[in-house]
Design a protein around this motif. Structure first.
Motif, mmCIF file in Angstrom:
data_model
loop_
_atom_site.group_PDB
_atom_site.id
_atom_site.type_symbol
_atom_site.label_atom_id
_atom_site.label_comp_id
_atom_site.label_asym_id
_atom_site.label_seq_id
_atom_site.Cartn_x
_atom_site.Cartn_y
_atom_site.Cartn_z
ATOM 1 N N MET A 104 25.496 -37.352 -23.570
ATOM 2 C CA MET A 104 25.079 -37.635 -22.233
ATOM 3 C C MET A 104 25.898 -36.696 -21.305
ATOM 4 N N LYS A 105 24.748 -36.193 -20.102
ATOM 5 C CA LYS A 105 25.484 -35.277 -19.189
ATOM 6 C C LYS A 105 25.651 -36.069 -17.838
ATOM 7 N N ARG A 106 26.483 -35.569 -17.088
ATOM 8 C CA ARG A 106 26.572 -36.170 -15.746
ATOM 9 C C ARG A 106 25.518 -35.597 -14.937
ATOM 10 N N TRP A 107 25.363 -36.725 -14.016
ATOM 11 C CA TRP A 107 24.388 -36.204 -13.077
ATOM 12 C C TRP A 107 22.780 -36.044 -13.326
ATOM 13 N N THR A 108 22.551 -36.453 -14.495
ATOM 14 C CA THR A 108 21.205 -36.190 -15.153
ATOM 15 C C THR A 108 20.191 -37.623 -15.315
ATOM 16 N N ARG A 109 20.790 -38.628 -15.157
ATOM 17 C CA ARG A 109 20.028 -39.855 -15.752
ATOM 18 C C ARG A 109 19.290 -40.337 -14.505
ATOM 19 N N TRP A 110 18.024 -40.517 -14.819
ATOM 20 C CA TRP A 110 16.849 -40.477 -13.531
ATOM 21 C C TRP A 110 17.113 -42.265 -13.262
ATOM 22 N N GLU A 111 17.631 -43.181 -14.278
ATOM 23 C CA GLU A 111 17.731 -44.502 -14.004
ATOM 24 C C GLU A 111 18.756 -44.683 -12.995
ATOM 25 N N ASP A 112 19.673 -43.884 -12.859
ATOM 26 C CA ASP A 112 20.884 -44.125 -12.072
ATOM 27 C C ASP A 112 20.299 -43.857 -10.524
ATOM 28 N N TYR A 113 19.484 -42.655 -10.614
ATOM 29 C CA TYR A 113 19.165 -42.291 -9.224
ATOM 30 C C TYR A 113 18.161 -43.115 -8.537
ATOM 31 N N ILE A 170 14.729 -55.705 -7.964
ATOM 32 C CA ILE A 170 13.898 -55.869 -9.244
ATOM 33 C C ILE A 170 13.925 -54.546 -9.836
ATOM 34 N N ILE A 171 13.668 -53.504 -9.065
ATOM 35 C CA ILE A 171 13.391 -52.052 -9.601
ATOM 36 C C ILE A 171 14.851 -51.655 -9.991
ATOM 37 N N ALA A 172 16.027 -52.068 -9.300
ATOM 38 C CA ALA A 172 17.362 -51.574 -9.815
ATOM 39 C C ALA A 172 17.686 -52.242 -11.342
ATOM 40 N N ALA A 173 17.437 -53.567 -11.137
ATOM 41 C CA ALA A 173 17.678 -54.172 -12.230
ATOM 42 C C ALA A 173 16.797 -53.874 -13.547
ATOM 43 N N ILE A 174 15.709 -53.586 -13.408
ATOM 44 C CA ILE A 174 14.945 -53.055 -14.551
ATOM 45 C C ILE A 174 15.502 -51.513 -15.090
ATOM 46 N N VAL A 175 15.526 -50.670 -14.061
ATOM 47 C CA VAL A 175 15.797 -49.387 -14.471
ATOM 48 C C VAL A 175 17.251 -49.511 -15.089
ATOM 49 N N THR A 176 18.115 -50.228 -14.622
ATOM 50 C CA THR A 176 19.464 -50.252 -15.310
ATOM 51 C C THR A 176 19.419 -50.693 -16.723
ATOM 52 N N ALA A 177 18.721 -52.052 -16.545
ATOM 53 C CA ALA A 177 18.453 -52.579 -17.854
ATOM 54 C C ALA A 177 18.059 -51.546 -19.000
ATOM 55 N N ALA A 178 16.910 -50.699 -18.586
ATOM 56 C CA ALA A 178 16.279 -49.781 -19.702
ATOM 57 C C ALA A 178 17.744 -48.658 -19.985
ATOM 58 N N ALA A 179 18.747 -48.425 -19.122
ATOM 59 C CA ALA A 179 19.683 -47.639 -19.477
ATOM 60 C C ALA A 179 20.664 -48.341 -20.455
ATOM 61 N N PHE A 180 20.683 -49.509 -20.708
ATOM 62 C CA PHE A 180 21.616 -50.197 -21.597
ATOM 63 C C PHE A 180 21.817 -49.558 -22.833
ATOM 64 N N LYS A 181 20.888 -49.166 -23.603
ATOM 65 C CA LYS A 181 20.868 -48.816 -24.892
ATOM 66 C C LYS A 181 21.291 -47.557 -24.695
ATOM 67 N N PRO A 182 20.808 -46.429 -24.082
ATOM 68 C CA PRO A 182 21.482 -44.887 -24.146
ATOM 69 C C PRO A 182 22.915 -44.999 -23.555
ATOM 70 N N ALA A 183 23.098 -45.994 -22.964
ATOM 71 C CA ALA A 183 24.846 -45.900 -22.500
ATOM 72 C C ALA A 183 25.646 -46.276 -23.684
ATOM 73 N N MET A 184 25.090 -47.286 -24.477
ATOM 74 C CA MET A 184 25.771 -48.068 -25.450
ATOM 75 C C MET A 184 25.827 -46.823 -26.757
ATOM 76 N N ASP A 185 24.551 -46.015 -26.894
ATOM 77 C CA ASP A 185 24.690 -44.890 -27.927
ATOM 78 C C ASP A 185 25.442 -44.043 -27.619
#
Length: 125
Positions: free
Chosen positions: A1-10, A100-115
């Motif tokens: 996973m590369k820095r500065w590329t995750r759309w969820e965090d943006y 709610i937008i921030a919570a939903i997009v961040t929850a979508a990033a849980f699995k990729p972060a764990m992987d």
């Protein structure tokens, strides 16, 4: 996973920036609603920057999601959800939508972060 590329965090960072700007510029607020919007919006910005710079850090994802949830519930906790006039309702709607937008997009990033964390090479001593 590369820095500065995750759309969820943006997206979470943008939700925080929108909340801060709304509180300061175009949303009519009470002192408490402004404080809550500035604090939680600012925390979304900070956690978004940290998540972008340190991908694959699950605890940061959980922290960012928690901030989104706190922003979402802040109109009830801060008692500004009950203002029925359109002037003050915009503060509630801003908090609900951005939170709610921030919570939903961040929850979508849980699995990729764990992987990414599991596939990270071990530090050599």
């Amino acid at each position: 996973m590369k820095r500065w590329t995750r759309w969820e965090d943006y997206v979470a960072l943008a939700a925080g920036l929108f909340t801060v700007l709304a509180a300061l510029i175009w949303t009519t607020t009470t002192p408490l609603s402004m404080t809550l919007m500035l604090v939680f919006g600012g925390l979304l910005i900070v956690t978004g920057v940290f998540n972008l710079s340190m991908p694959g850090t699950p605890w940061l994802e959980y922290a960012q999601c928690a901030v989104g949830v706190l922003l979402f519930v802040s109109p009830w906790v801060g008692m500004y959800a009950s203002y029925s006039t359109m002037t003050f309702a915009s503060a509630s709607w801003t908090s609900w939508i951005a939170g709610i937008i921030a919570a939903i997009v961040t929850a979508a990033a849980f699995k990729p972060a764990m992987d990414a964390r599991q596939h990270r090479p071990a530090h050599q001593h």
